[in-house]
Design a protein around this motif. Structure first.
Motif, PDB file in Angstrom:
ATOM      1  N   ILE A 132      -8.369  -1.369   4.850  1.00 11.09           N
ATOM      2  CA  ILE A 132      -8.281  -1.573   3.397  1.00 11.09           C
ATOM      3  C   ILE A 132      -7.677  -2.938   3.072  1.00 11.09           C
ATOM      4  O   ILE A 132      -8.236  -3.709   2.288  1.00 11.09           O
ATOM      5  N   ARG A 145     -14.799   7.403  -0.630  1.00  9.67           N
ATOM      6  CA  ARG A 145     -13.402   7.513  -1.046  1.00  9.67           C
ATOM      7  C   ARG A 145     -12.720   8.779  -0.557  1.00  9.67           C
ATOM      8  O   ARG A 145     -11.504   8.909  -0.694  1.00  9.67           O
ATOM      9  N   PRO A 168      -3.138  -0.403  -3.556  1.00  5.13           N
ATOM     10  CA  PRO A 168      -4.012   0.636  -2.992  1.00  5.13           C
ATOM     11  C   PRO A 168      -3.220   1.883  -2.603  1.00  5.13           C
ATOM     12  O   PRO A 168      -2.022   1.814  -2.294  1.00  5.13           O
ATOM     13  N   PRO A 192     -12.653  -1.988   3.406  1.00  5.70           N
ATOM     14  CA  PRO A 192     -12.383  -0.609   3.020  1.00  5.70           C
ATOM     15  C   PRO A 192     -13.624   0.273   3.135  1.00  5.70           C
ATOM     16  O   PRO A 192     -14.743  -0.195   2.925  1.00  5.70           O
ATOM     17  N   ARG A 222      -7.390   1.944  -6.656  1.00  2.00           N
ATOM     18  CA  ARG A 222      -8.142   1.801  -5.396  1.00  2.00           C
ATOM     19  C   ARG A 222      -7.551   2.832  -4.442  1.00  2.00           C
ATOM     20  O   ARG A 222      -6.554   2.582  -3.762  1.00  2.00           O
ATOM     21  N   LEU A 276       0.851  -1.188   0.000  1.00  2.00           N
ATOM     22  CA  LEU A 276       0.000   0.000   0.000  1.00  2.00           C
ATOM     23  C   LEU A 276       0.887   1.239   0.000  1.00  2.00           C
ATOM     24  O   LEU A 276       1.970   1.236   0.593  1.00  2.00           O
TER      25      LEU A 276
END
Length: 300
Positions: free
Chosen positions: A210, A219, A105, A215, A152, A64
């Motif tokens: 996440i 957003r 992500p 998640p 994402r 991530l």
């Protein structure tokens, strides 16, 4: 779940706290500063994200990216918006594109400056953006690029950030307390002071959600210290923590202390979206300041 993190802007006050807290939790962390990873250079960004993805695959970790890199000189951006846009707009666009390609992500950090500050209630994530400064415009452009990238990705807005290192309000007030008998601080700008240590913990809770398959649906989220104050109120609290007389801090208006860039008069961000996502709200700003100053005194 084992985690592999890339933190552009890792040498900054927020990036450093994220890196420290993530490492202590057992994550594999790469936290390059701008000298090691220039996010305005697409080739460097692509290489760094690909390296993270490969490392995570080899080690059986979840990769991530937390983008803590930013051009944060609010006044400087007024005279160098091109450079600010390169870092705050094009940089996140490149990071998000690399994340989309590698399916890594992304959590991108943004600011209350994307709003006008002309309201009397805390801002929600879906409120209309209306930045009044070059800094705010470039950060709004970065948000839009991230959310439109196909990655994402989550945008987390925060405000009035301070930490142990760096040129921030708490460190400035600490220095001025030693240097001046009195000082004037604006009392008509409202916000929520946010300690980087607390914010880093909140961001890592989001990261865990996440990578664990929980998640947030929304957003764009807001995460700041609890409550609100003015810069004047913040300064008085800092003096109290220093054992200094808070009456040495005098209130003034924004018009009495002109700056090149417009500041939001009301930059308070609602943390309702954070709670709705099942994430733990940060402690009240005043309690956090007490803890921060105690940590500084202890040399932590």
């Amino acid at each position: 779940m084992a985690l592999a993190l890339l933190i552009p802007g890792g040498s900054g006050q927020l990036g450093g706290d994220i890196a420290r807290r993530a490492s202590e939790a057992g994550a594999v962390v790469r936290a390059p500063g701008s000298a090691d990873l220039d996010i305005t250079q697409a080739s460097q960004v692509i290489a760094a994200v690909r390296e993270l993805a490969a490392l995570a695959k080899d080690e059986g970790h979840q990769p991530l990216v937390i983008n803590a890199a930013a051009y944060t000189d609010v006044d400087g951006a007024e005279s160098d918006e091109q450079r600010a846009f390169a870092v705050n707009g094009d940089g996140p666009r490149g990071i998000a594109a690399a994340c989309a390609t590698t399916k890594v992500p992304l959590v991108h950090i943004s600011t209350d400056y994307v709003f006008s500050g002309e309201t009397e209630r805390p801002y929600e994530p879906n409120d209309a953006l209306s930045p009044r400064s070059a800094y705010g415009r470039t950060k709004a452009a970065g948000e839009a690029a991230v959310l439109a990238s196909g990655a994402r990705a989550w945008v987390v807005r925060t405000a009035w950030v301070y930490g142990a290192d760096g040129n921030n309000f708490v460190n400035t007030m600490t220095r001025l307390e030693r240097e001046r008998d009195t000082l004037s601080v604006v009392n008509d700008q409202h916000g929520s002071p946010t300690w980087t240590f607390d914010l880093a913990g909140g961001l890592l809770e989001l990261v865990s959600a996440i990578v664990d398959g929980r998640p947030p649906e929304q957003r764009t989220l807001h995460c700041t210290g609890g409550g609100e104050t003015t810069w004047y109120g913040f300064a008085r609290a800092i003096f109290e923590e220093l054992g200094a007389d808070p009456e040495r801090v005098r209130p003034c208006t924004t018009t009495e202390f002109p700056r090149p860039a417009a500041r939001p008069a009301y930059g308070v961000l609602s943390n309702a979206s954070w709670r709705t996502a099942g994430l733990t709200p940060l402690r009240d700003w005043r309690d956090a300041l007490t803890a921060f100053m105690a940590a500084k005194r202890a040399g932590v």
